[in-house]
Design a protein around this motif. Structure first.
Motif, PDB file in Angstrom:
ATOM      1  N   GLU A 331      49.163 -47.676  -2.478  1.00 31.00           N
ATOM      2  CA  GLU A 331      48.351 -48.076  -1.340  1.00 31.00           C
ATOM      3  C   GLU A 331      49.123 -47.989  -0.035  1.00 31.00           C
ATOM      4  N   ASN A 332      50.430 -48.249  -0.069  1.00 34.28           N
ATOM      5  CA  ASN A 332      51.199 -48.362   1.167  1.00 34.28           C
ATOM      6  C   ASN A 332      52.411 -47.444   1.234  1.00 34.28           C
ATOM      7  N   HIS A 333      53.179 -47.374   0.141  1.00 26.98           N
ATOM      8  CA  HIS A 333      54.398 -46.571   0.166  1.00 26.98           C
ATOM      9  C   HIS A 333      54.750 -46.146  -1.254  1.00 26.98           C
ATOM     10  N   GLU A 336      55.616 -48.407  -4.460  1.00 25.63           N
ATOM     11  CA  GLU A 336      54.581 -48.992  -5.306  1.00 25.63           C
ATOM     12  C   GLU A 336      54.326 -48.116  -6.533  1.00 25.63           C
ATOM     13  N   HIS A 439      58.124 -58.996   9.902  1.00 27.99           N
ATOM     14  CA  HIS A 439      56.807 -58.705   9.328  1.00 27.99           C
ATOM     15  C   HIS A 439      55.843 -59.876   9.446  1.00 27.99           C
ATOM     16  N   TRP A 565      43.987 -51.603   7.763  1.00 26.99           N
ATOM     17  CA  TRP A 565      44.738 -50.368   7.930  1.00 26.99           C
ATOM     18  C   TRP A 565      44.864 -49.556   6.654  1.00 26.99           C
ATOM     19  N   ASN A 566      44.611 -50.152   5.485  1.00 26.24           N
ATOM     20  CA  ASN A 566      44.725 -49.422   4.230  1.00 26.24           C
ATOM     21  C   ASN A 566      43.362 -48.845   3.838  1.00 26.24           C
ATOM     22  N   GLN A 605      44.656 -45.234   9.925  1.00 26.38           N
ATOM     23  CA  GLN A 605      44.226 -45.070   8.540  1.00 26.38           C
ATOM     24  C   GLN A 605      44.406 -43.633   8.069  1.00 26.38           C
ATOM     25  N   LYS A 608      47.860 -43.181   6.886  1.00 24.99           N
ATOM     26  CA  LYS A 608      48.046 -43.844   5.603  1.00 24.99           C
ATOM     27  C   LYS A 608      47.420 -43.017   4.487  1.00 24.99           C
ATOM     28  N   TRP A 625      56.132 -45.345   9.104  1.00 23.91           N
ATOM     29  CA  TRP A 625      55.796 -46.083  10.311  1.00 23.91           C
ATOM     30  C   TRP A 625      57.048 -46.284  11.154  1.00 23.91           C
TER      31      TRP A 625
END
Length: 637
Positions: A331-333, A336, A439, A565-566, A605, A608, A625
């Motif tokens: 989902e992000n990087h 995962e 964060h 954002w995802n 988005q 991403k 990012w």
């Protein structure tokens, strides 16, 4: 030795080399010999690559591995790419003080494979390379090289690909073509002892393919232990219902609710055992008493954090085979996806630190296409991904629409005041602690700005309480009456349950009928059935409670009240309606406030989405990012 002397020989010169001259240069025979050997226990595969030099067989792998690991060589992807196909590459045999002249054109494909394996190689005294069985799949490219002769007692069936299997006789469904291919692939993984990620789009039937796989294992007699499925709480009734519908021969045990502990002793008597991620820690001791034929993680992104309790507990369970199901395995990087692969086949992608250094940083931060191709080659056999656009051509069209509205008056003033204060706070925090340690401040700032965009009443601040207008809520209330009059059946998603409550108040004032599903809802199945029957045309759903595991094909309209954002999260929610079984065109509305963080999130988005596409669809570029991109969220419109 490589060029002038042979040229003189061709002109007729006689060349004499003194016996005391220690330097020797040889060219191997044209054919190189590749040997494969299956190790004891089938967990390891032996590989040997030999060349003939003046009648003597010489193991080549130790020389190549030593060359790749030699820091003096300074081997880089750039140097590798620059190798001239017509130039020799010299390797020295230290034990005999000889040099081999190896054509670069032949060496390149061999080095391309070894370059990805040499950090985890095991060479025996005979020059044979022993690889964990999953890594042996990477040798497939070598088998098809014309200059390599294959030999040895190990059949190449391991590398021959996925074979067709007959679906189980007791399956109450006709598998679509791509679903049959999925069953073939799952059986391939089982045959060779591999783990894998079934990453089909939501709505393409991952549960059906998995049930067919389990049922085939039962009918074949191989399944002498239960299969354990770990899934989100919201999917329990879906698994139970699908098993009853498609594989009624399976004995299913659902471990959920207060009385579940009374049924732990029944695990061994069932074919399919269902439990949830939240219950893993509480029931771990009871679950760990048993060994399983197959351990399946549904919505496997729940273990995307390898340090989470769920990831650690589930990795401790014993099973012959492991499988992950997820439409969004990353989902992000990339870290995962490493977590999922580490659960499936520990060590295959190295440690987390090694993976970060070798793949994640070069790909995400430097856009290194060479590292990306290496990673894709390593994961390709263990990742099956099909999109609806590719395989579900019978699905009706989907139309994505953005409806935007400008903030005005007191709501705009509140947003700008908050943005300025958050921008300043963020700059100070990053200057003092750095981006990596800021964060919490970043997320808090984004949350507050998003809440103002949705409705100022979501923000628990005194100045927000004085703002009565909400431009987006008014936009929604302008859209809904017309949609309902047209006979639309609507799913309305929000990440904020408190926002759903505010929408609920307005619907009650206007006399509009609706259903609502949140984490507090008790009977999810009854709510879904009421909507599917057509009793109520509007379904309010919190993204966390209903973004996955629901089949709501009665809907033809999806509204995302607040973006995040995802894009994978929104995609999952949309797929509640746009999935197999849908026979109507689907309209997807995203509500945005102009010139705000929401609009910038929508733009980000796409970046991403490119990260996930690069891994799953093997296309697109990858970018990480930066601090500047983060600050852009808080910049004025």
């Amino acid at each position: 030795m490589a060029e002038p002397l042979p040229a003189l020989q061709r002109e007729g010169w006689q060349i004499d080399v003194d016996r005391d001259f220690s330097f020797r240069l040889y060219e191997p025979e044209p054919d190189w010999l590749l040997q494969l050997q299956e190790g004891e226990g089938r967990d390891w595969f032996g590989v040997a690559l030999d060349v003939d030099v003046e009648g003597e067989r010489l193991p080549l792998l130790p020389l190549l591995v030593a060359f790749l690991q030699d820091p003096r060589a300074g081997w880089t992807p750039q140097k590798f790419a620059a190798l001239d196909d017509h130039a020799p590459l010299l390797l020295r045999d230290e034990s005999r003080d000889r040099w081999l002249r190896l054509p670069a054109g032949r060496l390149k494909p061999v080095l391309a494979v070894l370059r990805e394996l040499f950090t985890a190689t095991w060479l025996d005294a005979g020059g044979r390379l022993w690889l964990p069985r999953p890594q042996a799949l990477m040798l497939d490219e070598l088998l098809h090289l014309p200059q390599l002769r294959f030999d040895g007692d190990a059949p190449p069936g391991l590398l021959a690909g996925v074979a067709e299997v007959a679906p189980p006789q007791g399956l109450n469904a006709q598998l679509r073509g791509y679903q049959q291919q999925g069953l073939n692939w799952l059986q391939f993984l089982r045959t060779h002892g591999f783990g894998g990620v079934l990453a089909d789009d939501m709505g393409l039937g991952k549960t059906l393919q998995t049930l067919a796989h389990i049922l085939l294992e039962k009918e074949s007699g191989r399944m002498d232990r239960p299969c354990l499925v770990v899934a989100p709480t919201s999917l329990m009734f879906n698994w139970r219902r699908e098993a009853r519908r498609y594989a009624p021969a399976l004995r299913v045990l659902v471990l959920q609710g207060q009385d579940r502990r009374l049924r732990h002793h029944e695990i061994r008597d069932h074919d399919l055992v269902l439990t949830t991620y939240p219950l893993l820690a509480r029931d771990h001791e009871a679950l760990a008493r048993h060994e399983y034929h197959l351990l399946i993680l549904d919505e496997a992104q729940h273990i995307k954090n390898s340090r989470s309790q769920a990831a650690q507990k589930v990795s401790q369970l014993k099973a012959r085979h492991r499988l992950c199901l997820s439409g969004t395995p990353m989902e992000n990087h990339l870290g995962e996806f490493w977590s999922l692969m580490n659960f499936l086949m520990p060590g295959y992608l190295g440690s987390e630190a090694e993976f970060r250094q070798r793949y994640r940083k070069p790909i995400e931060q430097q856009g290194d296409q060479d590292a990306r191709e290496q990673l894709l080659r390593r994961i390709r056999p263990f990742l099956l991904r099909r999109t609806k656009a590719e395989v579900a051509t019978e699905l009706p069209p989907r139309t994505d629409l953005i409806r935007s509205v400008a903030l005005e008056g007191a709501q705009r003033e509140l947003y700008e005041t908050l943005r300025l204060s958050m921008d300043q706070r963020l700059r100070e925090e990053i200057a003092a602690r750095g981006l990596a340690r800021s964060h919490i401040v970043v997320l808090d700032a984004l949350l507050k700005l998003r809440q103002v965009c949705c409705d100022p009443r979501l923000l628990k601040l005194e100045e927000a309480a004085r703002v009565s207008e909400s431009a987006k809520l008014q936009l929604l209330m302008d859209l809904l009456p017309e949609m309902l009059e047209e006979g639309r059946r609507i799913l309305l998603f929000s990440q904020f349950t408190s926002m759903l409550e505010l929408i609920e108040e307005r619907l009650q004032q206007e006399g509009m009928r609706y259903l609502k599903l949140t984490g507090e809802s008790r009977d999810r199945e009854a709510l879904v059935e009421r909507f599917q029957r057509g009793d109520v045309p509007l379904f309010l759903i919190s993204l966390k409670a209903g973004g996955t595991g629901l089949n709501l094909t009665a809907a033809d309209t999806v509204i995302h009240y607040d973006p995040w954002w995802n894009p994978a999260v929104e995609q999952q929610a949309t797929d509640r309606a746009h999935r197999i079984g849908q026979d109507k065109p689907v309209f997807v509305y995203k509500l945005l406030t102009e010139g705000t963080v929401e609009q910038k999130i929508a733009e980000m988005q796409e970046q991403k989405r490119a990260l996930a596409d690069a891994l799953l669809a093997e296309s697109g570029s990858i970018a990480g990012w930066s601090e500047d991109e983060l600050r852009a969220l808080f910049a004025p419109a």
